[in-house]
Design a protein around this motif. Structure first.
Motif, PDB file in Angstrom:
ATOM      1  N   ASN A  99       0.622  -1.471   0.226  1.00 20.24           N
ATOM      2  CA  ASN A  99       0.238  -0.248  -0.083  1.00 20.24           C
ATOM      3  C   ASN A  99       0.967   0.905  -0.477  1.00 20.24           C
ATOM      4  OD1 ASN A  99       0.693   0.399   2.331  1.00 20.24           O
ATOM      5  ND2 ASN A  99      -0.301  -1.056   3.528  1.00 20.24           N
ATOM      6  N   VAL A 100      -0.009   2.306  -0.031  1.00 13.38           N
ATOM      7  CA  VAL A 100       0.760   3.407  -0.308  1.00 13.38           C
ATOM      8  C   VAL A 100       1.985   3.898   0.650  1.00 13.38           C
ATOM      9  CG1 VAL A 100       0.820   6.662  -0.284  1.00 13.38           C
ATOM     10  CG2 VAL A 100      -0.436   4.690  -1.654  1.00 13.38           C
ATOM     11  N   GLY A 101       1.061   3.717   2.413  1.00 13.86           N
ATOM     12  CA  GLY A 101       2.335   4.129   3.511  1.00 13.86           C
ATOM     13  C   GLY A 101       3.541   2.734   3.818  1.00 13.86           C
ATOM     14  N   SER A 102       3.379   2.036   3.235  1.00 12.44           N
ATOM     15  CA  SER A 102       4.082   1.034   3.966  1.00 12.44           C
ATOM     16  C   SER A 102       4.954   0.100   2.829  1.00 12.44           C
ATOM     17  CB  SER A 102       3.245  -0.684   4.198  1.00 12.44           C
ATOM     18  OG  SER A 102       2.637  -0.370   5.516  1.00 12.44           O
ATOM     19  N   THR A 103       4.983   0.991   1.171  1.00 15.72           N
ATOM     20  CA  THR A 103       5.842   0.213   0.186  1.00 15.72           C
ATOM     21  C   THR A 103       5.723   2.025  -0.445  1.00 15.72           C
ATOM     22  OG1 THR A 103       4.269  -1.805  -0.232  1.00 15.72           O
ATOM     23  CG2 THR A 103       5.373  -0.854  -2.318  1.00 15.72           C
ATOM     24  N   HIS A 187      -5.405  10.713  -7.182  1.00 15.27           N
ATOM     25  CA  HIS A 187      -6.694  10.374  -6.084  1.00 15.27           C
ATOM     26  C   HIS A 187      -6.125   9.184  -5.394  1.00 15.27           C
ATOM     27  CE1 HIS A 187     -10.175   8.070  -5.927  1.00 15.27           C
ATOM     28  NE2 HIS A 187     -10.762   9.281  -6.196  1.00 15.27           N
ATOM     29  N   GLY A 188      -6.480   8.908  -3.641  1.00 16.61           N
ATOM     30  CA  GLY A 188      -6.111   9.051  -2.870  1.00 16.61           C
ATOM     31  C   GLY A 188      -6.306   6.674  -3.242  1.00 16.61           C
ATOM     32  N   ALA A 189      -7.477   6.370  -3.773  1.00 14.57           N
ATOM     33  CA  ALA A 189      -7.960   5.030  -4.142  1.00 14.57           C
ATOM     34  C   ALA A 189      -7.228   4.207  -5.554  1.00 14.57           C
ATOM     35  CB  ALA A 189      -9.602   5.049  -4.643  1.00 14.57           C
ATOM     36  N   HIS A 190      -6.827   5.445  -6.408  1.00 14.21           N
ATOM     37  CA  HIS A 190      -6.519   5.291  -7.523  1.00 14.21           C
ATOM     38  C   HIS A 190      -4.300   4.795  -7.080  1.00 14.21           C
ATOM     39  CE1 HIS A 190      -4.103   4.868 -11.398  1.00 14.21           C
ATOM     40  NE2 HIS A 190      -3.719   5.699 -11.301  1.00 14.21           N
ATOM     41  N   LEU A 191      -4.234   5.522  -6.407  1.00 13.56           N
ATOM     42  CA  LEU A 191      -2.207   5.530  -5.846  1.00 13.56           C
ATOM     43  C   LEU A 191      -2.595   4.923  -5.193  1.00 13.56           C
ATOM     44  CD1 LEU A 191       0.120   7.399  -6.377  1.00 13.56           C
ATOM     45  CD2 LEU A 191      -0.311   7.905  -4.351  1.00 13.56           C
ATOM     46  N   GLU A 192      -3.598   3.384  -4.422  1.00 14.95           N
ATOM     47  CA  GLU A 192      -3.119   2.540  -4.096  1.00 14.95           C
ATOM     48  C   GLU A 192      -3.277   1.509  -4.585  1.00 14.95           C
ATOM     49  OE1 GLU A 192      -2.609   2.149  -0.220  1.00 14.95           O
ATOM     50  OE2 GLU A 192      -3.775   3.993   0.840  1.00 14.95           O
ATOM     51  N   ALA A 193      -4.211   1.827  -5.801  1.00 13.53           N
ATOM     52  CA  ALA A 193      -4.280   0.103  -5.943  1.00 13.53           C
ATOM     53  C   ALA A 193      -3.069   0.299  -7.010  1.00 13.53           C
ATOM     54  CB  ALA A 193      -5.933   0.768  -7.638  1.00 13.53           C
ATOM     55  N   LEU A 194      -2.830   0.947  -7.813  1.00 18.42           N
ATOM     56  CA  LEU A 194      -1.755   1.062  -8.389  1.00 18.42           C
ATOM     57  C   LEU A 194      -0.874   0.572  -7.959  1.00 18.42           C
ATOM     58  CD1 LEU A 194      -0.125   4.206 -10.944  1.00 18.42           C
ATOM     59  CD2 LEU A 194       1.241   3.128  -9.250  1.00 18.42           C
ATOM     60  N   LEU A 223       9.509   0.627  -7.978  1.00 22.16           N
ATOM     61  CA  LEU A 223       9.033   2.015  -8.381  1.00 22.16           C
ATOM     62  C   LEU A 223       9.514   1.719  -9.806  1.00 22.16           C
ATOM     63  CD1 LEU A 223       8.804   4.793  -7.827  1.00 22.16           C
ATOM     64  CD2 LEU A 223      11.514   4.913  -7.862  1.00 22.16           C
ATOM     65  N   SER A 224       9.920   0.823 -10.545  1.00 21.56           N
ATOM     66  CA  SER A 224       9.477   0.628 -11.989  1.00 21.56           C
ATOM     67  C   SER A 224       8.631  -0.075 -12.438  1.00 21.56           C
ATOM     68  CB  SER A 224      11.056  -0.271 -12.802  1.00 21.56           C
ATOM     69  OG  SER A 224      11.095  -0.259 -13.100  1.00 21.56           O
ATOM     70  N   GLU A 225       8.218  -0.195 -11.484  1.00 18.92           N
ATOM     71  CA  GLU A 225       6.864  -0.918 -12.285  1.00 18.92           C
ATOM     72  C   GLU A 225       5.272   0.029 -11.880  1.00 18.92           C
ATOM     73  OE1 GLU A 225       6.353  -3.552 -13.900  1.00 18.92           O
ATOM     74  OE2 GLU A 225       7.607  -4.675 -13.659  1.00 18.92           O
ATOM     75  N   ALA A 226       6.193   0.647 -10.592  1.00 21.91           N
ATOM     76  CA  ALA A 226       4.722   1.894 -10.753  1.00 21.91           C
ATOM     77  C   ALA A 226       4.865   2.621 -11.616  1.00 21.91           C
ATOM     78  CB  ALA A 226       5.217   2.180  -9.233  1.00 21.91           C
ATOM     79  N   ARG A 227       6.170   3.174 -12.305  1.00 22.20           N
ATOM     80  CA  ARG A 227       6.805   4.108 -13.664  1.00 22.20           C
ATOM     81  C   ARG A 227       5.840   3.439 -14.858  1.00 22.20           C
ATOM     82  NH1 ARG A 227      11.612   7.216 -12.730  1.00 22.20           N
ATOM     83  NH2 ARG A 227      10.953   8.984 -13.838  1.00 22.20           N
ATOM     84  N   ASN A 228       6.512   2.061 -14.753  1.00 20.23           N
ATOM     85  CA  ASN A 228       5.746   1.579 -16.394  1.00 20.23           C
ATOM     86  C   ASN A 228       3.928   1.718 -16.118  1.00 20.23           C
ATOM     87  OD1 ASN A 228       8.233   0.437 -16.814  1.00 20.23           O
ATOM     88  ND2 ASN A 228       8.232  -1.016 -15.702  1.00 20.23           N
ATOM     89  N   LEU A 229       3.476   1.937 -14.700  1.00 23.53           N
ATOM     90  CA  LEU A 229       2.116   1.850 -15.170  1.00 23.53           C
ATOM     91  C   LEU A 229       1.546   3.646 -15.060  1.00 23.53           C
ATOM     92  CD1 LEU A 229       1.413  -0.382 -11.988  1.00 23.53           C
ATOM     93  CD2 LEU A 229       0.848  -0.416 -14.709  1.00 23.53           C
TER      94      LEU A 229
END
Length: 244
Positions: A99-103, A187-194, A223-229
């Motif tokens: 999730n956002v806070g832990s990851t 958007h909070g829910a989108h950032l968690e899902a991403l 982070l690499s995967e998140a930027r791919n998304l």
């Protein structure tokens, strides 16, 4: 890639759409009896055989998913924070707290503009739903979150409460090479899902060893995967020696 998804929350539904929007997802297996997205690649099944990764938003008790994922020999990624001490050993990678806070907050430290050394001071901050603080430590987040009063939860780790739909993450690294601020806001829910999706792709690609663990061992891959998304990262750097 064949992704098995246990999801019934808003975050779970959003991560399903993220998977379906990625060309790597050939099949999305919905393994609970709740919400199912309308897409030709979606199937409903409790059979995890042949999956590359199992992903959960916390809808089903994790102990049940660990057993089923272990039988299928598939890594398991889950969104909620769950103490490893409550789960026992696992023969497969079981990644908790995606999730956002832990990851995402810690993953930003692997960004080329962050990468702290032993001589740097580090602050990591993220937002959580709640009544905004009226005092504390001011932490800068990218717009539309902006500067926010934050509470220090642990050494160098801060949380700012938000009572709207926006969320943000910021890392502040300061030392001999100057001050570097790296952050994201969305958007909070989108950032968690991403974030959950990024960890899932990293797990499917073999970034984690067997056992119950956090996401800390694969920050760069996540982070690499998140930027791919298409995670949009904001960066600010001072001139070395510059004050403020």
């Amino acid at each position: 890639m064949r992704i098995a998804l246990d999801a019934d929350s808003e975050v779970g539904q959003r991560v399903a759409r993220i998977f379906l929007g990625d060309d790597r997802c050939e099949t999305l297996v919905m393994i609970n009896s709740g919400w199912v997205p309308a897409d030709s690649r979606v199937v409903s099944s409790r059979d995890l055989t042949g999956s590359d990764v199992v992903v959960s938003d916390g809808t089903t008790p994790l102990t049940s998913l660990i057993g089923r994922s272990s039988v299928a020999n598939v890594p398991l990624v889950t969104w909620p924070d769950i103490p490893a001490s409550t789960l026992g050993p696992a023969s497969i990678p079981v990644i908790v707290g995606a999730n956002v806070g832990s990851t995402l907050a810690d993953s930003l430290l692997s960004h080329p503009s962050s990468q702290p050394t032993r001589d740097d001071s580090v602050q990591v901050a993220w937002t959580e739903p709640g009544k905004p603080q009226r005092n504390g430590t001011p932490i800068p987040f990218p717009d539309p979150v902006g500067m926010a009063w934050s509470e220090e939860k642990a050494e160098g780790r801060f949380v700012a409460n938000r009572d709207d739909e926006w969320a943000g993450v910021t890392t502040i690294v300061e030392g001999p090479q100057g001050k570097r601020i790296v952050g994201v806001a969305d958007h909070g829910a989108h950032l968690e899902a991403l974030t959950l999706a990024a960890v899932a792709f990293a797990a499917a690609n073999g970034s984690f060893d067997p056992g119950i663990q956090s996401t800390a061992t694969a920050r760069e891959a996540i982070l690499s995967e998140a930027r791919n998304l298409e995670l949009d990262v904001a960066v600010w750097r001072s001139i070395p020696g510059q004050k403020g």
